[in-house]
Scaffold this active site. Structure first.
Site, short mmCIF file in Angstrom:
data_model
loop_
_atom_site.label_atom_id
_atom_site.label_comp_id
_atom_site.label_asym_id
_atom_site.label_seq_id
_atom_site.Cartn_x
_atom_site.Cartn_y
_atom_site.Cartn_z
N ASP A 527 0.83 -1.20 0.00
CA ASP A 527 0.00 0.00 0.00
C ASP A 527 0.87 1.25 0.00
OD1 ASP A 527 0.76 -0.72 2.68
OD2 ASP A 527 -0.64 0.80 3.43
N GLU A 590 -0.06 -0.95 5.93
CA GLU A 590 1.01 -0.37 6.72
C GLU A 590 0.86 1.14 6.85
OE1 GLU A 590 4.98 1.32 7.73
OE2 GLU A 590 3.75 1.67 5.94
#
Length: 880
Positions: A527, A590
């Protein structure tokens, strides 16, 4: 943005041969501002570009970055020629000189001056004969001149490895027929009173009449620099100045400028079996007089064999294959000339009335480069097989060279067409792939897989924490699973919840034998944070290559390192050299706090299997040039503090002074968290902070010298706790007349060894409640600890740490710096505890990578060497 199915790249890692328009893939561009690329050459390591700004730029083929600049000319560099057996580069200029450079040391060797009884003007063209050790050049004054060096003497028998700088110089002097330590003086030209402290006025090609018999192409532009005397700064002195003798001149070789030349291939020149002329070496020259002339150069003085009349337009480019000459003309035609029969075989209409300024050949394919920025490819049967817009300006030069695209062992060179233009760009399309277009063709899957796969990965906007990007994140996970599967891993998705992004689990199995293989867990995240186009020089979700760097959101944080590690495992698998199991655990949350990560890992711990060491690559160096190894991270506590009146927002003109304002309370409350020196005032906050050791103090002193940052500042950022207030939000319309009824502050604490995260959270809340109670406010206080992460400190005595440090040292050739970081990666300390093993942190990027900022980038060299470091590391830990 729609929450419907996202546009995602095709999962196959087999590169298509061209894009949707039939264009070849542009795998890198080089750019140097305000420097039109007038000439090009290349050797095994470098691409050389002659600029309008008097310099020769040296570009590293492996990193696509500017290696150095060769200075000395005082006019535009109009032609370049490489002598492979000598390791020499010749550069011809509008200053009426030719400079000879060592391609081993990039030092100047000689200056060649045309015969001094005439002003030769601009020197447009060069050709080197390795068999006769002769350099030919064509001049603005229509003459053809040459100089013959002594035969190649080779390296001294006692020499081992690459020659020293002095050996290069001494050998060059010998081959020029000059005694070491001497120089051949040049008689001062009658029109100049000094040498070499002058700048000639180069021919103003743009202003010349394109129809004149001695005129160049209007596409070639060299601004006049005037006739003033200029000292050249930072210019190395050459070994000798060589004057062309009168016997080495053919006056009026053409009735126009000698724009281009090429030697006909023969057995002696290392040609293929298409030679057609046997051992007879011939020089082909093209001119502004619209002719191509063929010269026999097998004797001391070239003799004219034949003249081809190409029509009314100047001949601006020639290329020779066997006994066939291709002449690119000012009128947009290519004349195909047969040396054996001395006939015009064919006229190829490329672009009528658009100058053809450069030609290149790869095997039997002809590439034409035109003034409209277009490149076209023609087959041996003169069929147009490809066409694409290569530049936004006039293409002035081109060459065929080979570039090694693989960072691993055994990578092969791939043919590229290098083109330069007046848009200041050098473009390098992958024409070798384009050549194989056909129903049965299938591109190679190995050489450039790292960058190609990364380009696909970057194209998916996998922004976490945002509902409108959720489908993109899911598609990124699906693509990554398929990608890792194709690279040789057993891959699957691990769900984390209905509203959160899945984990990607992939295992590269090492060689199976009686001994149980070591198992290394790689943690990363697919991400990224949002990327508004504002501030970006290119599309943030399209991988863009420029001057040795790759640009795109997530390229350094963390998609680039993920692909480098995966490609390292795949490369070892191909070589049957992977002797450990590499388990990749890549999350998609994250950047949004790693929601449900720990829970999912616990749930699938048996599937993941036992782990011996953890490898993370999610940070950067502290400098541009020295590799680092990270051994420490701070922890973090994120907290929200809200104070409310319980009533509506009020008007300051009506209730100001009477109301107990939540804003006043929160400002006073936040002020109790630090003193005047910004030291945290929470009781017992510093009690468990590990003291600074003598070894750390010395390390910070060394790092201070590298970063030019005070050691105390490094210590404060890396190993001391801190408190930061990030923002304050208010209710209501945020108008300057409104008293907000609710005020909320977001703050964070960074914690270090040996602080306990739970104790810090409790102390923070107790302190806020106590101080708010002392205020005796009618308002209410709410405290919410939204996220925590523990600190992490690596074990410097661990053999795994030593193995990684050695791999970095061996690949980069320098001792890596041991550094800590002030940021936090929540999953690292958690994984250490969960799998009862040590974690290692390998930063791949540079300090200027701009992670989380516009124009995020990563050096291609760092990416490739990062892959190589991982290969070394995995190879070395099999016996730990």
């Amino acid at each position: 943005m729609s929450t419907q199915a996202a546009d995602v790249p095709h999962p196959s890692l087999s590169r298509p041969l061209a894009d949707q328009h039939g264009h070849p893939h542009l795998f890198h561009s080089l750019y140097h501002k305000t420097n039109s690329v007038l000439s090009l050459s290349a050797d095994e390591k470098y691409v050389y570009s002659g600029s309008q700004g008097d310099d020769v730029l040296v570009w590293d083929k492996s990193t696509f970055s500017l290696k150095t600049t060769l200075r000395g000319h005082t006019g535009s560099v109009l032609a370049l020629e490489y002598a492979s057996e000598r390791k020499w580069l010749f550069s011809a200029s509008g200053d009426s000189t030719i400079r000879v450079w060592s391609t081993e040391t990039h030092a100047p060797l000689f200056i060649l001056h045309p015969h001094f009884d005439t002003d030769a003007g601009d020197l447009f063209s060069l050709a080197w004969s390795s068999s006769s050790s002769t350099l030919y050049f064509g001049c603005q004054n229509t003459s053809l001149q040459w100089f013959t060096f002594l035969p190649n003497l080779g390296h001294p028998p006692h020499q081992q490895g690459a020659p020293t700088h002095q050996q290069v110089l001494d050998k060059a002097l010998q081959e020029a027929g000059i005694a070491s330590g001497t120089a051949t003086p040049r008689r001062v030209h009658k029109f100049f009173d000094s040498y070499p402290q002058y700048t000639r006025k180069p021919a103003d090609l743009e202003a010349r009449n394109p129809t004149a018999s001695s005129s160049p192409s209007p596409g070639l532009t060299t601004p006049a620099t005037g006739g003033t005397c200029l000292l050249q700064p930072n210019v190395q002195i050459p070994l000798a100045i060589i004057q062309i003798p009168p016997k080495n001149v053919i006056w009026s070789a053409h009735y126009g400028y000698v724009y281009c030349m090429a030697l006909s291939p023969s057995i002696r020149e290392g040609s293929d079996d298409q030679g057609g002329i046997g051992s007879s070496l011939r020089l082909v020259t093209g001119s502004g007089d619209a002719t191509v002339k063929v010269w026999d150069v097998n004797s001391a003085v070239p003799s004219l064999q034949h003249t081809f009349d190409c029509g009314e337009g100047a001949v601006l480019a020639v290329v020779v294959r066997g006994d066939t000459v291709y002449a690119g003309c000012q009128d947009g035609y290519v004349k195909v000339l047969d040396l054996e029969t001395r006939t015009l075989v064919r006229t190829i209409i490329v672009n009528e009335n658009i100058d053809i300024l450069s030609l290149s050949m790869l095997q039997s394919d002809l590439y034409t480069c035109s003034a409209n920025g277009q490149v076209q490819r023609f087959s041996a049967t003169f069929d147009l097989t490809a066409s694409w817009p290569a530049h936004s300006g006039i293409i002035l030069s081109s060459i065929i060279t080979h570039v090694k695209l693989s960072s691993g062992k055994g990578g092969r060179g791939k043919a590229v067409l290098v083109t330069g233009a007046n848009d200041d760009f050098i473009k390098q399309p992958d024409i070798e792939e384009l050549q194989r277009i056909g129903p049965e063709s299938q591109p190679d899957l190995s050489d450039d897989i790292l960058v190609y796969a990364l380009s696909k990965f970057i194209s998916i906007p996998s922004v976490s924490g945002c509902l409108s990007y959720r489908e993109h994140c899911r598609q990124a996970a699906i693509w990554l699973r398929k990608c890792l599967s194709q690279l040789g891993a057993e891959a699957s998705l691990l769900p984390t919840g209905d509203t959160t992004n899945p984990l990607v689990l992939a295992t590269f199995r090492g060689t199976q034998n009686k001994r149980k293989a070591r198992r290394v867990l790689v943690y990363g995240h697919y991400d990224v944070i949002p990327a508004s186009p504002k501030g970006w020089s290119s599309d943030p979700f399209t991988l863009y290559a420029l001057n040795g760097y790759l640009y795109g959101r997530g390229v350094t944080d963390n998609k680039g390192p993920i692909m480098a590690i995966a490609c390292a495992a795949a490369a070892l698998l191909r070589r049957r050299a992977l002797d450990v199991d590499l388990v990749m655990l890549i999350e998609g949350e994250e950047e949004a706090g790693s929601k449900h990560f720990a829970q999912t890992v616990k749930q699938h711990k048996e599937t993941i299997g036992p782990i011996d060491a953890i490898l993370v690559s999610n940070s950067t160096w502290i400098s541009e040039s020295t590799p680092c190894i990270t051994y420490g991270l701070r922890g973090v506590v994120h907290c929200q503090v809200k104070i409310s009146s319980g009533g509506p927002d009020l008007h300051s003109g009506v209730d100001g002074g009477a109301a107990r304002e939540p804003m006043m309370d929160i400002m006073k409350l936040l002020g109790t968290l630090v003193d005047d020196q910004q030291k945290v005032t929470i009781p017992s906050f510093y009690d468990d902070v590990r003291p600074l050791t003598a070894e750390e103090r010395q390390l910070f002193k060394v790092l201070s010298g590298v970063t030019q940052t005070p050691a105390s500042s490094l210590s404060a950022k890396w190993r001391e706790p801190s408190l930061t207030i990030h923002e304050i939000e208010v209710s209501g319309p945020k108008n300057s007349t409104v008293i907000p009824s609710t005020v909320q502050a977001r703050l964070s604490l960074r914690i270090v060894p040996d602080q306990d995260v739970e104790e810090i959270c409790a102390s923070l809340q107790d302190h806020l409640k106590s101080k708010f109670g002392d205020m005796q406010s009618r308002n209410t206080l709410e405290i919410n600890i939204s996220h925590t992460a523990d600190w992490w400190l690596g074990n410097l005595d661990d053999p795994w740490f030593a193995a990684l440090e050695s791999a970095i040292r061996d690949e980069w050739g320098v001792e890596p710096l041991r550094i800590r970081e002030g940021g936090s990666i929540p999953s690292v300390p958690y994984l250490e505890k969960e799998f009862s093993c040590h974690a290692l942190h390998l930063p791949m990027g540079q300090s200027t990578d701009q992670a989380h900022l516009p124009n995020e980038r990563m050096s291609l060299c760092n990416l490739q060497k990062g892959q190589a470091v991982v290969e070394r590391f995995l190879t070395s830990v099999k016996d730990l």
